[in-house]
Design a protein around this motif. Structure first.
Motif, PDB file in Angstrom:
ATOM      1  N   ASN A  62       0.909  -1.325  -0.017  1.00  0.00           N
ATOM      2  CA  ASN A  62       0.127   0.058  -0.033  1.00  0.00           C
ATOM      3  C   ASN A  62       0.914   1.413   0.097  1.00  0.00           C
ATOM      4  OD1 ASN A  62      -2.247  -1.386   0.334  1.00  0.00           O
ATOM      5  ND2 ASN A  62      -2.430  -1.501   2.495  1.00  0.00           N
ATOM      6  N   GLN A 102      -7.853  -0.032   4.517  1.00  0.00           N
ATOM      7  CA  GLN A 102      -6.640  -0.831   4.319  1.00  0.00           C
ATOM      8  C   GLN A 102      -6.072  -0.806   5.590  1.00  0.00           C
ATOM      9  OE1 GLN A 102      -5.273   1.818   1.188  1.00  0.00           O
ATOM     10  NE2 GLN A 102      -6.144   0.830  -0.400  1.00  0.00           N
ATOM     11  N   THR A 105      -1.808  -0.086   6.024  1.00  0.00           N
ATOM     12  CA  THR A 105      -1.134   1.216   5.320  1.00  0.00           C
ATOM     13  C   THR A 105      -0.224   1.827   6.259  1.00  0.00           C
ATOM     14  OG1 THR A 105      -3.258   1.445   4.072  1.00  0.00           O
ATOM     15  CG2 THR A 105      -1.535   3.369   4.016  1.00  0.00           C
TER      16      THR A 105
END
Length: 145
Positions: A62, A102, A105
Motif C-alpha cells: 500500500n 486498508q 497502510t
C-alpha cells in the motif's frame, strides 16, 4: 523450367522485423519523460530536517499515508498522488477512513524543520487516538559539501 511456384529474380522473403520505427518511438518517449519528470513535483513544500539514518524496509504494497505539516503549521494528507489540505480533526477522520479500508497502510509524518515541536506532538497524539499504532517520521539525508 519455370512453373507456377518458381520465384524469379532470386529475392528471398525477409524473415526479420524492422525495429527502426520502434526505436524512434522509444527515443521520443524517453525525451518526453526526461522533460516532464522534473515538473512532476508533488505534495507540499516542506523543509525536512537532515539526519543520517538508514531507510526503512517497506514490506507493504500500500502507498503510505503521509501527513505533512508546512512551515505555517497547516496540515496536509497525501495518499498516492492525492494531496489535500485539512484541519487536525479532518485529518483524523480521513486517516480513520483510509485505515478502515486498508488496515496495514503505513502512516508517515513530514514536518517542516521550522514547525514547533509541540505541534508535531499534538499531531502524533491525534494519530494515536485515531488508532494508528506506528508512525514514521520522514527526514532527508544530510547534504555533503
Amino acid at each position: 523450367m519455370h512453373g507456377p511456384f518458381h520465384r524469379g529474380g532470386g529475392k528471398k522473403p525477409m524473415g526479420e522485423i524492422n525495429v527502426v520505427p520502434f526505436i524512434d518511438v522509444m527515443l521520443v518517449l524517453l525525451v518526453i519523460f526526461m522533460i516532464t519528470a522534473p515538473m512532476l513535483t508533488q505534495g507540499v513544500q516542506v523543509d525536512l530536517p537532515q539526519v543520517s539514518s538508514e531507510p526503512l524496509d517497506n514490506d507493504n504494497d500500500n502507498d503510505p499515508i503521509i501527513i505533512s505539516v508546512d512551515s505555517e503549521g497547516s496540515y496536509y494528507v497525501t495518499l498516492g498522488e492525492d494531496t489535500t489540505a485539512v484541519s487536525l480533526d479532518e485529518m483524523s477522520e480521513r486517516v480513520v477512513a483510509i485505515l478502515g479500508r486498508q488496515p496495514n497502510t503505513p502512516v508517515m509524518v513530514r514536518g517542516d524543520r521550522n514547525v514547533q515541536y509541540g505541534q508535531i506532538v499534538v499531531l502524533m497524539s491525534t494519530l494515536q487516538r485515531s488508532g494508528v499504532a506506528n508512525v514514521g517520521l520522514l527526514s532527508e539525508p544530510p547534504q555533503d559539501g
